[in-house]
Design a protein around this motif. Sequence first.
Motif, PDB file in Angstrom:
ATOM      1  N   GLY A  93       0.625  -1.153  -0.156  1.00 32.80           N
ATOM      2  CA  GLY A  93      -0.044   0.079   0.268  1.00 32.80           C
ATOM      3  C   GLY A  93       0.877   1.231   0.254  1.00 32.80           C
ATOM      4  O   GLY A  93       0.251   2.387   0.251  1.00 32.80           O
ATOM      5  N   GLY A  94       2.119   1.203  -0.567  1.00 38.60           N
ATOM      6  CA  GLY A  94       2.683   2.521  -0.590  1.00 38.60           C
ATOM      7  C   GLY A  94       3.586   2.980   0.688  1.00 38.60           C
ATOM      8  O   GLY A  94       4.289   3.958   0.630  1.00 38.60           O
ATOM      9  N   LYS A  95       3.647   1.907   1.729  1.00 38.32           N
ATOM     10  CA  LYS A  95       4.538   2.485   2.947  1.00 38.32           C
ATOM     11  C   LYS A  95       5.699   1.636   3.103  1.00 38.32           C
ATOM     12  O   LYS A  95       6.610   1.929   3.731  1.00 38.32           O
ATOM     13  CB  LYS A  95       3.667   2.364   4.202  1.00 38.32           C
ATOM     14  CG  LYS A  95       2.810   3.766   4.113  1.00 38.32           C
ATOM     15  CD  LYS A  95       3.603   4.792   4.350  1.00 38.32           C
ATOM     16  CE  LYS A  95       2.838   6.217   4.753  1.00 38.32           C
ATOM     17  NZ  LYS A  95       3.886   7.269   4.927  1.00 38.32           N
ATOM     18  N   THR A  96       5.809   0.504   2.479  1.00 36.52           N
ATOM     19  CA  THR A  96       6.869  -0.353   2.589  1.00 36.52           C
ATOM     20  C   THR A  96       8.140   0.124   1.609  1.00 36.52           C
ATOM     21  O   THR A  96       7.696   0.915   0.703  1.00 36.52           O
ATOM     22  CB  THR A  96       6.679  -1.955   2.202  1.00 36.52           C
ATOM     23  OG1 THR A  96       6.562  -1.995   0.705  1.00 36.52           O
ATOM     24  CG2 THR A  96       5.713  -2.619   3.015  1.00 36.52           C
ATOM     25  N   VAL A  97       9.341  -0.291   1.829  1.00 32.26           N
ATOM     26  CA  VAL A  97      10.494   0.373   0.886  1.00 32.26           C
ATOM     27  C   VAL A  97      10.006   0.006  -0.340  1.00 32.26           C
ATOM     28  O   VAL A  97      10.283   0.609  -1.330  1.00 32.26           O
ATOM     29  CB  VAL A  97      11.786  -0.158   1.633  1.00 32.26           C
ATOM     30  CG1 VAL A  97      12.741   0.096   0.680  1.00 32.26           C
ATOM     31  CG2 VAL A  97      12.164   0.424   3.076  1.00 32.26           C
ATOM     32  N   ALA A  98       9.902  -1.334  -0.611  1.00 29.86           N
ATOM     33  CA  ALA A  98       9.593  -1.967  -1.796  1.00 29.86           C
ATOM     34  C   ALA A  98       8.503  -1.142  -2.554  1.00 29.86           C
ATOM     35  O   ALA A  98       8.645  -0.814  -3.921  1.00 29.86           O
ATOM     36  CB  ALA A  98       9.387  -3.542  -1.780  1.00 29.86           C
ATOM     37  N   ALA A 142       6.764   2.408  -6.918  1.00 28.78           N
ATOM     38  CA  ALA A 142       5.856   3.470  -7.277  1.00 28.78           C
ATOM     39  C   ALA A 142       6.688   4.347  -7.902  1.00 28.78           C
ATOM     40  O   ALA A 142       6.492   5.195  -9.030  1.00 28.78           O
ATOM     41  CB  ALA A 142       5.147   3.967  -6.255  1.00 28.78           C
ATOM     42  N   MET A 143       7.737   5.037  -7.616  1.00 31.07           N
ATOM     43  CA  MET A 143       8.781   6.270  -7.906  1.00 31.07           C
ATOM     44  C   MET A 143       9.254   5.678  -9.204  1.00 31.07           C
ATOM     45  O   MET A 143       9.200   6.463 -10.237  1.00 31.07           O
ATOM     46  CB  MET A 143       9.915   6.227  -7.210  1.00 31.07           C
ATOM     47  CG  MET A 143       9.585   7.238  -5.888  1.00 31.07           C
ATOM     48  SD  MET A 143      10.879   8.003  -4.830  1.00 31.07           S
ATOM     49  CE  MET A 143      11.373   6.389  -4.018  1.00 31.07           C
ATOM     50  N   LEU A 144       9.915   4.619  -9.572  1.00 32.13           N
ATOM     51  CA  LEU A 144      10.355   4.056 -10.611  1.00 32.13           C
ATOM     52  C   LEU A 144       9.342   3.722 -11.595  1.00 32.13           C
ATOM     53  O   LEU A 144       9.703   4.168 -12.823  1.00 32.13           O
ATOM     54  CB  LEU A 144      11.245   2.965 -10.318  1.00 32.13           C
ATOM     55  CG  LEU A 144      12.692   3.159  -9.509  1.00 32.13           C
ATOM     56  CD1 LEU A 144      13.399   1.911  -9.131  1.00 32.13           C
ATOM     57  CD2 LEU A 144      13.424   4.432 -10.193  1.00 32.13           C
ATOM     58  N   ALA A 145       8.251   3.313 -11.475  1.00 32.69           N
ATOM     59  CA  ALA A 145       7.369   2.843 -12.487  1.00 32.69           C
ATOM     60  C   ALA A 145       6.668   4.344 -12.853  1.00 32.69           C
ATOM     61  O   ALA A 145       6.379   4.181 -14.089  1.00 32.69           O
ATOM     62  CB  ALA A 145       6.136   2.122 -11.700  1.00 32.69           C
ATOM     63  N   GLU A 146       6.519   5.109 -12.022  1.00 36.15           N
ATOM     64  CA  GLU A 146       6.035   6.428 -12.429  1.00 36.15           C
ATOM     65  C   GLU A 146       6.603   7.335 -13.066  1.00 36.15           C
ATOM     66  O   GLU A 146       6.468   8.136 -13.893  1.00 36.15           O
ATOM     67  CB  GLU A 146       5.459   7.181 -10.997  1.00 36.15           C
ATOM     68  CG  GLU A 146       4.093   6.355 -10.560  1.00 36.15           C
ATOM     69  CD  GLU A 146       3.636   6.831  -9.163  1.00 36.15           C
ATOM     70  OE1 GLU A 146       4.387   8.131  -8.802  1.00 36.15           O
ATOM     71  OE2 GLU A 146       2.867   6.317  -8.534  1.00 36.15           O
ATOM     72  N   ASN A 147       8.193   7.332 -13.024  1.00 35.34           N
ATOM     73  CA  ASN A 147       8.977   7.948 -13.557  1.00 35.34           C
ATOM     74  C   ASN A 147      10.112   7.399 -14.169  1.00 35.34           C
ATOM     75  O   ASN A 147      11.500   7.547 -13.734  1.00 35.34           O
ATOM     76  CB  ASN A 147       9.632   8.969 -12.319  1.00 35.34           C
ATOM     77  CG  ASN A 147       8.584   9.643 -11.658  1.00 35.34           C
ATOM     78  OD1 ASN A 147       8.049  10.783 -12.196  1.00 35.34           O
ATOM     79  ND2 ASN A 147       8.276   9.349 -10.520  1.00 35.34           N
ATOM     80  N   PRO A 148       9.998   6.414 -15.311  1.00 36.43           N
ATOM     81  CA  PRO A 148      10.958   5.597 -15.824  1.00 36.43           C
ATOM     82  C   PRO A 148      12.119   6.443 -16.397  1.00 36.43           C
ATOM     83  O   PRO A 148      11.832   7.570 -17.226  1.00 36.43           O
ATOM     84  CB  PRO A 148      10.374   4.822 -16.716  1.00 36.43           C
ATOM     85  CG  PRO A 148       9.142   5.602 -17.064  1.00 36.43           C
ATOM     86  CD  PRO A 148       8.774   6.356 -15.840  1.00 36.43           C
ATOM     87  N   GLY A 149      13.334   6.336 -16.101  1.00 37.74           N
ATOM     88  CA  GLY A 149      14.491   6.958 -16.776  1.00 37.74           C
ATOM     89  C   GLY A 149      14.538   8.239 -16.228  1.00 37.74           C
ATOM     90  O   GLY A 149      15.333   9.037 -16.652  1.00 37.74           O
ATOM     91  N   ALA A 150      14.013   8.860 -14.983  1.00 38.32           N
ATOM     92  CA  ALA A 150      14.041  10.191 -14.555  1.00 38.32           C
ATOM     93  C   ALA A 150      14.627  10.219 -13.315  1.00 38.32           C
ATOM     94  O   ALA A 150      15.414  11.288 -13.107  1.00 38.32           O
ATOM     95  CB  ALA A 150      12.665  10.584 -14.232  1.00 38.32           C
ATOM     96  N   LEU A 151      15.018   9.155 -12.229  1.00 34.21           N
ATOM     97  CA  LEU A 151      15.524   9.198 -10.951  1.00 34.21           C
ATOM     98  C   LEU A 151      16.821   8.528 -11.142  1.00 34.21           C
ATOM     99  O   LEU A 151      17.167   7.631 -11.583  1.00 34.21           O
ATOM    100  CB  LEU A 151      14.453   8.659 -10.106  1.00 34.21           C
ATOM    101  CG  LEU A 151      13.177   9.256 -10.262  1.00 34.21           C
ATOM    102  CD1 LEU A 151      12.280   8.443  -9.121  1.00 34.21           C
ATOM    103  CD2 LEU A 151      13.278  10.688  -9.449  1.00 34.21           C
TER     104      LEU A 151
END
Length: 139
Positions: free
Chosen positions: A27-32, A37-46
């Motif tokens: 649900g968005g609170k674990t490290v995984a 979520a960050m990498l799926a929403e921002n591919p190639g940006a971070l």
Amino acid sequence: MDLNYYDTLIAVAEDCPVDRAVVPPGGGKTVAAVQFAMLAENPGALTQEDVLFETWLRRQEGLGEPSGAERAELRERFFAGPRACLRASPLPKRYGWGLLFDARGRITLCPVESEEYRRIAGGSVPGVTVRRAMRSARR
């Protein structure tokens, strides 16, 4: 000090329990879940530094949304001490996601079952270093 990887695939750990990439629960609170979520929403940006800091920041209780100056200060303090790299991330350790870093250090998720992953992990892409994620279990 630059903690990022460049032209590198962090391949799934030898003892990864899945043979196909799976979306981490939590649900968005674990490290995984946060990292996915960050990498799926921002591919190639971070970069790795972005992911490590933002994961820590998003999991802080009661911190709110820091201003730009506060964020910069928090980031500086966060990286003042040693930090585990993304080879220790649960994404390549438990959930079957390779982490592909480009020449600028930007990360794209690479599912273990994909042709791209097999090609890169097999050493067929010149100029890309392959590093395994850390094992979960001791030998």
